[in-house]
Design a protein around this motif. Structure first.
Motif, short mmCIF file in Angstrom:
data_model
loop_
_atom_site.label_atom_id
_atom_site.label_comp_id
_atom_site.label_asym_id
_atom_site.label_seq_id
_atom_site.Cartn_x
_atom_site.Cartn_y
_atom_site.Cartn_z
N ASP A 129 -16.90 -24.02 -10.86
CA ASP A 129 -16.27 -25.15 -10.17
C ASP A 129 -16.53 -25.12 -8.65
O ASP A 129 -16.03 -25.95 -7.90
N LYS A 130 -17.30 -24.15 -8.19
CA LYS A 130 -17.53 -24.00 -6.75
C LYS A 130 -18.51 -25.07 -6.24
O LYS A 130 -19.51 -25.36 -6.91
N VAL A 131 -18.21 -25.64 -5.09
CA VAL A 131 -19.11 -26.66 -4.53
C VAL A 131 -20.36 -25.98 -3.98
O VAL A 131 -20.27 -24.96 -3.28
N VAL A 132 -21.50 -26.52 -4.32
CA VAL A 132 -22.77 -26.00 -3.82
C VAL A 132 -23.08 -26.74 -2.51
O VAL A 132 -23.38 -27.94 -2.51
N ARG A 133 -22.93 -26.02 -1.40
CA ARG A 133 -23.09 -26.64 -0.06
C ARG A 133 -23.64 -25.57 0.88
O ARG A 133 -23.16 -24.42 0.88
N PRO A 134 -24.66 -25.89 1.68
CA PRO A 134 -25.24 -24.87 2.57
C PRO A 134 -24.29 -24.53 3.71
O PRO A 134 -23.45 -25.35 4.09
N PRO A 135 -24.42 -23.32 4.30
CA PRO A 135 -23.58 -23.00 5.46
C PRO A 135 -23.96 -23.89 6.65
O PRO A 135 -25.11 -24.33 6.75
N GLU A 136 -22.98 -24.13 7.53
CA GLU A 136 -23.18 -25.03 8.68
C GLU A 136 -24.43 -24.68 9.50
O GLU A 136 -25.13 -25.54 10.00
N ASP A 137 -24.69 -23.36 9.62
CA ASP A 137 -25.84 -22.91 10.42
C ASP A 137 -27.17 -23.50 9.96
O ASP A 137 -28.13 -23.55 10.72
N LEU A 138 -27.23 -23.89 8.69
CA LEU A 138 -28.49 -24.41 8.16
C LEU A 138 -28.54 -25.94 8.15
O LEU A 138 -29.46 -26.54 7.61
N VAL A 139 -27.52 -26.54 8.75
CA VAL A 139 -27.50 -28.01 8.83
C VAL A 139 -27.37 -28.37 10.30
O VAL A 139 -26.42 -27.93 10.95
N GLN A 140 -28.34 -29.08 10.82
CA GLN A 140 -28.27 -29.39 12.25
C GLN A 140 -28.45 -30.88 12.50
O GLN A 140 -29.58 -31.34 12.66
N GLY A 141 -27.37 -31.62 12.44
CA GLY A 141 -27.32 -33.04 12.78
C GLY A 141 -28.51 -33.83 12.29
O GLY A 141 -28.91 -33.74 11.13
N ASP A 142 -29.12 -34.60 13.20
CA ASP A 142 -30.22 -35.48 12.83
C ASP A 142 -31.51 -34.72 12.57
O ASP A 142 -32.37 -35.15 11.81
N GLN A 143 -31.62 -33.56 13.24
CA GLN A 143 -32.88 -32.80 13.08
C GLN A 143 -33.00 -32.18 11.70
O GLN A 143 -34.07 -32.14 11.12
N LEU A 144 -31.90 -31.67 11.20
CA LEU A 144 -31.91 -31.04 9.86
C LEU A 144 -30.72 -31.52 9.06
O LEU A 144 -29.73 -30.79 8.89
N PRO A 145 -30.76 -32.77 8.60
CA PRO A 145 -29.61 -33.29 7.86
C PRO A 145 -29.50 -32.63 6.49
O PRO A 145 -30.40 -31.90 6.08
N ARG A 146 -28.42 -32.90 5.79
CA ARG A 146 -28.24 -32.35 4.43
C ARG A 146 -29.36 -32.83 3.51
O ARG A 146 -29.64 -34.02 3.43
N ALA A 147 -30.01 -31.88 2.84
CA ALA A 147 -31.11 -32.25 1.94
C ALA A 147 -30.59 -32.72 0.58
O ALA A 147 -31.23 -33.50 -0.10
N TYR A 148 -29.40 -32.22 0.19
CA TYR A 148 -28.83 -32.57 -1.13
C TYR A 148 -27.33 -32.80 -0.95
O TYR A 148 -26.70 -32.15 -0.11
N PRO A 149 -26.76 -33.69 -1.75
CA PRO A 149 -25.29 -33.86 -1.66
C PRO A 149 -24.57 -32.67 -2.31
O PRO A 149 -25.20 -31.86 -2.98
N ASP A 150 -23.27 -32.58 -2.11
CA ASP A 150 -22.48 -31.54 -2.78
C ASP A 150 -22.53 -31.75 -4.29
O ASP A 150 -22.55 -32.88 -4.76
N PHE A 151 -22.55 -30.66 -5.01
CA PHE A 151 -22.38 -30.74 -6.47
C PHE A 151 -21.76 -29.43 -6.94
O PHE A 151 -21.65 -28.48 -6.17
N THR A 152 -21.36 -29.39 -8.21
CA THR A 152 -20.86 -28.12 -8.74
C THR A 152 -21.87 -27.57 -9.74
O THR A 152 -22.62 -28.32 -10.36
N TRP A 153 -21.88 -26.25 -9.90
CA TRP A 153 -22.80 -25.62 -10.84
C TRP A 153 -22.51 -26.11 -12.27
O TRP A 153 -23.42 -26.33 -13.06
#
Ligand SMILES: C=C1C[C@]23C[C@H]1CC[C@H]2[C@]1(C)CCC[C@@](C)(C(=O)O)[C@H]1[C@@H]3C(=O)O
Ligand SMILES: O=C(O)CCC(=O)C(=O)O
Ligand SMILES: [Fe+2]
Length: 418
Positions: free
Chosen positions: A359-383
């Protein structure tokens, strides 16, 4: 995904397999087996001598059936575009974990650097001195062999119930109960280790499906999976270092996670160039820790070509899976791989798939997401949603994550808020 029914023709008369009683009317005949969907014949006739090679009720195909073929049946033929040979050996990095376990900081940084380069390009590396006892690995192969050499009727005690998916202990012959074409030339035994200790243990699972004779096998696999889990958590620490995120980030994330364990048995194949043991795919899971026997057959797509992973008995192959790709915001590539078969020797592999708690949300740590330069590549999902997708809607291949995200965005709005 149309489940097959087998029908069997005996002395010229076709019988639905579930009604077929083969006794007095045709005692010593050659049986002719066809694969069918609910209405159509899907295969040309497959000749068998021994009715026990095919299970009447489940339409499962065992290794004796595969081994008795002189040609590859139509259902096992893969598209020509996929059947390109690998000629080169992959020189993927071999990481010695001995100094990591001793806490040698310099060695850890070096290992992280090598792993980073491999994960940015093809998502695969090997580890040696990994801490999993070689006797335990040998014992796992001993029991794997013993299991796959049982009569089909006994193996089918661990038959996959249609509703249970990978939730229980499940034996499968060529996945013929799930798919009707591009069948893999293999038998598998799979079980899931739940994060929740209230769910049944490996020992309960084996004993309830296969009987008390399998207690020793279950204890071996319980220990094997414990060894794999601690290795997985150590590798998670190096992966975090290699990505420059909090060193304990992934280790903590996976601490309460589950796993899937699979034993693969690939019988010799009369025409190995026409089929696959396991077709090209990326593992939907997070990290895969694989041991292949000395026969060899694992191939990885790297630098635009298929390359051979030469078996090393002291090494474990580690593949990045698609859920880990999502956890790195797309930085680390999930490894595209496949297993080829050969005409001479049966091949075996032991595969441990690391998964988050379901049931854990699959989401990258903040350090790997940087605003417009490196937006989220995938939406949240659960395993649990992703696993459900691979078991019920989509046969895992090279594009599973992409297809899942598309499916998520087109299905119920509940998913968008997760
Ligand atoms: C979540 C999973 C689905 C598969 C087992 C694990 C991780 C890898 C997947 C698989 C091996 C990819 C190739 C196709 C597949 C059907 C197979 O050949 O076994 C896949 C597994 C599965 O759905 O059983
Ligand atoms: O048997 C192998 O080497 C590969 C198996 C595999 O890729 C899998 O089970 O996911
Ligand atoms: Fe795989």
């Amino acid at each position: 995904m149309i489940p097959n029914n087998l029908i069997i023709a005996c002395n010229g008369s076709l019988l639905p397999i579930c009604n077929a009683t083969l006794s007095p009317s045709c005692p010593t005949s050659t049986y002719t087996v066809f694969l069918m969907d609910s209405t159509h014949l899907l295969s040309s006739p497959l000749e068998i001598q021994d009715q026990t090679l095919v299970d009447h009720h489940s339409s499962s195909i065992g290794s004796s059936f595969l081994q008795n073929q002189t040609n590859v049946p139509k259902e096992f033929l893969w598209p020509k575009v996929d059947l390109v040979n690998a000629h080169q050996e992959l020189l993927e990095p071999l990481v010695d974990l001995e100094r990591f376990f001793r806490g040698d900081e310099l060695a850890i940084q070096q290992a992280a650097k090598v792993i980073r380069a491999a994960c940015l390009t093809h998502g695969c590396f090997q580890v040696i001195n990994h801490g999993v006892d070689s006797h335990l690995i040998n014992a796992a192969y001993y029991h794997l062999n013993r299991f796959f050499h049982l009569p089909l009727s006994h193996k089918l005690r661990a038959r996959r119930a249609t509703t249970a998916g990978l939730n229980t202990l499940s034996y499968s012959g060529a996945h013929s109960d799930r798919f009707s074409s591009n069948l893999p030339w293999k038998e598998t035994l799979t079980f899931r280790l739940h994060e929740n200790p209230k769910e049944s243990s490996v020992v309960d699972l084996f004993k309830s499906s296969l009987g008390d004779d399998f207690e020793e096998m279950s204890i071996t696999y319980q220990k094997y999976c414990e060894g794999m889990k601690s290795l997985a958590l150590a590798v998670m620490e190096i992966l975090a270092i290699s990505l420059g995120v909090d060193r304990l980030h992934y280790k903590n994330y996976f601490q309460d996670g589950g796993s899937i364990m699979r034993c693969n048995y690939y019988p010799p194949c009369p025409e190995p160039g026409l089929t696959f043991g396991t077709g090209p795919h990326c593992d939907a899971t997070s990290l895969t820790i694989l041991h292949q026997d000395e026969v060899g057959g694992l191939e990885i797509f790297a630098n635009n070509k298929w390359q051979i992973v030469r078996p090393r008995q002291d090494a474990l192959v580690i593949n990045i899976g698609e859920t880990f790709t999502a956890l790195t915001n797309g930085r680390y590539k999930s490894c595209l791989h496949r297993a080829v078969v050969n005409s001479e020797r049966a091949r075996k592999s032991l595969v441990y798939f690391v998964c988050p708690r379901e049931d854990k949300v699959v989401r990258p740590p903040e350090d790997l997401v940087q605003g417009d330069q490196l937006p989220r590549a995938y939406p949240d999902f659960t395993w649990s949603d992703f696993l459900h997708f691979t078991q019920n809607y989509y046969r895992a291949d090279a594009h599973t994550l992409h297809s899942f995200i598309k499916w998520l965005s087109s299905s119920s709005p509940i998913h968008h808020n997760r």
